[in-house]
Design a protein around this motif. Structure first.
Motif, mmCIF file in Angstrom:
data_model
loop_
_atom_site.group_PDB
_atom_site.id
_atom_site.type_symbol
_atom_site.label_atom_id
_atom_site.label_comp_id
_atom_site.label_asym_id
_atom_site.label_seq_id
_atom_site.Cartn_x
_atom_site.Cartn_y
_atom_site.Cartn_z
ATOM 1 N N UNK A 144 0.835 -1.198 0.000
ATOM 2 C CA UNK A 144 0.000 0.000 0.000
ATOM 3 C C UNK A 144 0.873 1.253 0.000
ATOM 4 N N UNK A 145 1.882 1.277 0.864
ATOM 5 C CA UNK A 145 2.794 2.426 0.883
ATOM 6 C C UNK A 145 3.398 2.646 -0.503
ATOM 7 N N UNK A 146 3.803 1.562 -1.149
ATOM 8 C CA UNK A 146 4.437 1.664 -2.459
ATOM 9 C C UNK A 146 3.463 2.201 -3.502
ATOM 10 N N UNK A 147 2.265 1.650 -3.530
ATOM 11 C CA UNK A 147 1.302 2.041 -4.554
ATOM 12 C C UNK A 147 0.848 3.488 -4.384
ATOM 13 N N UNK A 148 0.500 3.877 -3.166
ATOM 14 C CA UNK A 148 -0.076 5.215 -3.015
ATOM 15 C C UNK A 148 0.990 6.305 -2.999
ATOM 16 N N UNK A 149 2.165 6.028 -2.451
ATOM 17 C CA UNK A 149 3.202 7.061 -2.490
ATOM 18 C C UNK A 149 3.765 7.232 -3.897
ATOM 19 N N UNK A 150 3.799 6.168 -4.667
ATOM 20 C CA UNK A 150 4.186 6.346 -6.066
ATOM 21 C C UNK A 150 3.169 7.235 -6.774
ATOM 22 N N UNK A 151 1.900 7.064 -6.463
ATOM 23 C CA UNK A 151 0.850 7.946 -6.992
ATOM 24 C C UNK A 151 1.130 9.399 -6.603
ATOM 25 N N UNK A 152 1.490 9.636 -5.343
ATOM 26 C CA UNK A 152 1.810 10.995 -4.896
ATOM 27 C C UNK A 152 2.992 11.571 -5.680
ATOM 28 N N UNK A 153 4.001 10.730 -5.874
ATOM 29 C CA UNK A 153 5.243 11.203 -6.500
ATOM 30 C C UNK A 153 5.038 11.491 -7.982
ATOM 31 N N UNK A 154 4.401 10.559 -8.709
ATOM 32 C CA UNK A 154 4.211 10.805 -10.143
ATOM 33 C C UNK A 154 3.294 12.004 -10.366
ATOM 34 N N UNK A 155 2.377 12.249 -9.416
ATOM 35 C CA UNK A 155 1.560 13.453 -9.508
ATOM 36 C C UNK A 155 2.405 14.705 -9.392
ATOM 37 N N UNK A 156 3.342 14.691 -8.448
ATOM 38 C CA UNK A 156 4.230 15.837 -8.272
ATOM 39 C C UNK A 156 5.166 16.042 -9.444
ATOM 40 N N UNK A 157 5.550 14.951 -10.088
ATOM 41 C CA UNK A 157 6.468 15.030 -11.236
ATOM 42 C C UNK A 157 5.733 15.299 -12.547
#
Length: 217
Positions: A144-157
């Motif tokens: 879950x940490x991996x999936x949702x934080x990747x979502x946060x990061x790609x949104x920022x990028x």
């Protein structure tokens, strides 16, 4: 070959799969991407959020590590913040190693969690702030940490279109950690809703959320 059902257990191999997918997505960022941009929805920048993700994976592995894991507290590593308001971590990446080094740190920490989940007996229990859990629970938490934080990061990028996690993986971690989540909606949007990151038809957006890591009977 049939796809795993949502009620099948979350495995060590699932951790590896999630981390590899995340790293591949983050490697798709343009060479001039701004990793100091805020991650979407967070007060941390994209670099810090990747470090936080790596640290989550490390911490879950470490919590399972002692012969008798603690049931009432974290293993006493020294967590600290590099700046006020930044994430509190044990692990940080050497910025001189660049983004390639940062992603290698995520891979390494993911491998630690994979190894601990694969080799720790299912009867072992260890502390988490949201309840004592078992190796499968820590695997699901790491995913879950991996999936949702990747979502946060790609949104920022600005590269959100590269991130679309597998439905079966999302369904299994929802089943394991979010017993009250809807089961008649698509798994990835449901996971985003369950972690306060999205909306679902007929459901109020969550301002607060948590998962339930207690082992299933």
């Amino acid at each position: 070959m049939s796809m795993p059902g949502p009620q099948e257990p979350v495995t060590a191999q699932d951790v590896t799969h999630a981390v590899r997918l995340a790293v591949a997505a983050l490697r798709a960022a343009p060479a001039d991407a701004d990793w100091t941009a805020k991650a979407d929805g967070l007060d941390w920048d994209c670099w810090e959020t990747v470090e936080h993700l790596a640290d989550d994976l490390f911490a879950y592995a470490a919590q399972l590590g002692p012969e008798t894991p603690p049931l009432d507290t974290e293993v006493p590593f020294l967590w600290y913040r590099r700046r006020h308001g930044g994430p509190s971590n044990v692990t940080f990446a050497d910025r001189e190693a660049g983004v390639a080094g940062l992603l290698q740190v995520v891979e390494s920490c993911g491998a630690l969690l994979t190894g601990m989940v694969a080799t720790t007996p299912s009867t072992v229990r260890a502390h988490h702030g949201w309840g004592v859990s078992d190796p499968e629970g820590f695997a699901a938490m790491g995913i879950v940490e991996t999936l949702v934080h990747t979502y946060d990061i790609v949104g920022g990028l600005g590269i959100r279109d590269v991130w679309d996690p597998p439905a079966d993986l999302c369904a299994r971690v929802l089943h394991r950690l979010f017993p009250d989540a809807p089961t008649d909606t698509a798994p990835w949007p449901t996971l985003l809703w369950a972690t306060g990151r999205g909306e679902l038809p007929g459901q109020a957006r969550l301002d607060e959320w948590r998962w339930y890591g207690a082992p299933r009977a």
